[in-house]
Design an enzyme around this catalytic site. Structure first.
Site, PDB file in Angstrom:
ATOM      1  CB  CYS A 119      -5.592   8.094  -0.995  1.00  0.00           C
ATOM      2  SG  CYS A 119      -4.721   9.486  -1.779  1.00  0.00           S
ATOM      3  CG  ASP A 120      -6.731   4.112  -3.900  1.00  0.00           C
ATOM      4  OD1 ASP A 120      -6.619   5.320  -4.113  1.00  0.00           O
ATOM      5  OD2 ASP A 120      -6.366   3.248  -4.696  1.00  0.00           O
ATOM      6  CE  LYS A 121      -7.602  -0.423  -1.298  1.00  0.00           C
ATOM      7  NZ  LYS A 121      -6.801   0.443  -2.163  1.00  0.00           N
ATOM      8  CB  SER A 470      -4.693   0.200  -9.996  1.00  0.00           C
ATOM      9  OG  SER A 470      -4.754   1.603 -10.054  1.00  0.00           O
TER      10      SER A 470
END
Length: 555
Positions: A119-121, A470
């Site tokens: 996921c993102d980070k 986002s």
């Protein structure tokens, strides 16, 4: 081998004794030690299945003659952290991830690392750690979630998390009932994996292929597909070859690799967060790269994909159409084709081996959605150091816009105004003091943009912020405005009614004020007072730099 620091010689007898307590034997001490950097957690759907990925990696390492040691780092679900205090911690978690991996790898003298993000980070945090440590490394992500299926009036449509965010705006406007929202909520996220569109997590996992740090398929093979497990086993085997050849991240993540990553990014229409993260990775790798170079790449690189939120397709469709390799094949004229990858082949060789695009999900370069790429960095007197927009997700009628500023000093105030029906056609919402320092943590403004889209205002209203968006955001949304308000950037000088000019075609973002007036107003802006005065966010506020440099810590 680096691991000899903990396993060879008489003076290392205590170290070996502890290692024997783990089940190792004398034969094990002759083999490379591989750290398996997992980010499994039970609270993040994109990471709930990563133990299975880790086990496959271990099988690959063992089969190739190594010894694998799994350890964990943290992972934040941006969707769950959204629109409350938790979002202040999302971007700051990236630095924690990089630091914890550095600590574990140095403390235990691993010869190589296999990173398991999703996921993102987590993806950029791990990439930053890999560059900082510069020992042989390879990435294998958890893979994307499948799209949900919603049955309505005997028809089935594909939905995802962003569908739910936008539906909240539809309910607020009376276009959807709460019962219909509940039905959507139940099916939008059908299982494990990173959220199903070309949002931040999937953008970064795809770019990891273009950076050369992952094997083909890393960005698109669904989380539930057996090929994902096979890929993990292959990554475990390949790390042993990287150690043998002493190929390290800084040998791979060069300016050419950064160029390739952004070329893929603009072709896919990836998340604006990728700019923040890839710049941070470039910083750790010592690869000099500027925001202006992104515009030069975007000017000549065609936009080949319209994936959610920019279009109807999901990552599973991209995978079925040939995956990242097929996109790279179309992009060969614009790539640095001699760039190295962890596969042992160049990026050009991988592109040559990929299947031809289908001209539907992945358009031919001769038939693009747009001759220019999906991302743009805007400059002007409102953003002297840049502002990022996903232009592939902007309606044609909003590519050039002039409108009055509506000023909000927090996301919450803007959200309240939108929900209260106080935003008018033509307005330019300005959400400030949400930057890296000001937030702190540079929160994502997904709730405001989703509400605008759900209410049908994304073709009539623009939004500018020193915060982030986002990857699920669509509309005329300009983020990362630098310098931020907390650093006394021009955005802090804005007042309600100031006329804002947006010209995405020409990379311009400006306010109709003279330089003298801006400076006069800034002289009267109160000195920024940090909102959080204790804990990690206090440290973060004191040490984080501008979004224009990747929001990394001060050197």
């Amino acid at each position: 081998m680096k691991s000899e620091d903990v396993k060879l010689g008489i003076e290392r007898a205590p170290h070996r004794s502890l290692l024997r307590a783990l089940g190792l034997n004398t034969e094990s001490f002759q083999k490379p030690f591989i750290g398996i950097v997992n980010s499994f957690t039970e609270v993040v759907p994109g990471h709930i299945h990563l133990r299975q990925i880790s086990e496959a990696v271990k099988e690959g390492i063992n089969a190739a003659g190594g010894v694998g040691f799994e350890f964990n780092t943290i992972a934040v679900c941006d969707g769950i952290a959204m629109n409350h205090a938790g979002m202040k911690y999302s971007l700051p978690s990236r630095e924690i991830i990089a630091n914890t991996v550095e600590i574990m790898a140095m403390a235990h003298a691993f010869d190589g690392l296999v990173f398991i993000p999703n996921c993102d980070k987590v993806v950029p945090g791990m990439l930053m750690a890999a560059c900082r440590l510069n020992i042989p490394s390879i990435f294998v992500s958890g893979g994307p979630m499948l799209a949900g299926r919603l049955r309505k009036n005997d028809q089935v449509s594909c939905v995802d998390l962003n569908s739910v965010f936008e539906a909240v705006g539809q309910v607020a406007k009376g276009q959807m009932t709460e019962e219909e929202l509940l039905e959507l909520e139940k099916v939008a996220c059908p299982g494990c994996g990173s959220c199903a569109g070309m949002f931040t997590a999937n953008t970064m996992n795809c770019l990891t292929e273009a950076l050369g740090m992952a094997l083909p398929g890393n960005g698109t093979i669904p989380a539930v597909d057996s090929r994902r497990t096979q890929l993990a086993k292959s990554a475990g085997q390949q790390i042993m070859q990287l150690i043998k050849d002493n190929i390290c991240p800084k040998d791979i993540i060069t300016p050419d690799a950064i160029h390739n990553a952004f070329s893929l990014d603009v072709a896919l229409g990836g998340s604006t967060n990728s700019v923040l993260h890839v710049m941070a990775v470039a910083h750790e790798a010592g690869a000099d790269f500027s925001l202006e170079q992104i515009n030069r790449i975007s000017d000549c690189t065609p936009n080949l994909c319209k994936l959610r939120p920019s279009g109807p397709y999901h990552i599973e469709n991209l995978d079925q159409s040939g995956g990242i390799g097929s996109v790279l094949k179309e992009l060969k004229p614009w790539l640095k084709n001699d760039a190295r990858t962890v596969s042992g082949k160049t990026i050009g060789q991988l592109a040559d081996a990929a299947p031809k695009a289908d001209n539907k999900v992945i358009r031919f370069a001769s038939n693009p959605y747009s001759p220019k790429g999906g991302l743009a960095v805007l400059f002007g007197n409102l953003a002297p150091n840049g502002s990022v927009v996903k232009r592939s997700a902007v309606a044609p009628e909003m590519m050039v816009h002039r409108g009055p500023a509506r000023i909000f000093d927090s996301e919450e105030l803007a959200t309240k105004a939108i929900m209260g029906g106080k935003i008018k056609t033509g307005d330019v919402l300005v959400i400030r003091y949400e930057g890296p320092k000001g937030g702190p943590g540079m929160r994502e403004m997904l709730t405001p943009t989703s509400l605008l889209a759900g209410m049908g205002l994304d073709k009539e209203v623009a939004l500018i912020t020193d915060g982030r968006f986002s990857g699920a955001t669509r509309g005329a949304a300009m983020g990362h405005v630098s310098p931020e308000a907390a650093a006394c950037g021009p955005i802090a000088a804005l007042q309600d009614g100031d006329m804002i000019n947006i010209d995405i075609h020409n990379y311009k973002l400006s306010v109709e004020l003279s330089d003298e007036e801006i400076q006069k107003r800034l002289a009267n802006v109160p000195v920024f007072e940090p909102k959080i005065k204790s804990g990690y966010l206090k440290f973060y506020t004191e040490n984080v730099t501008s979004a224009s440099t990747g929001a990394v810590f001060k050197d």
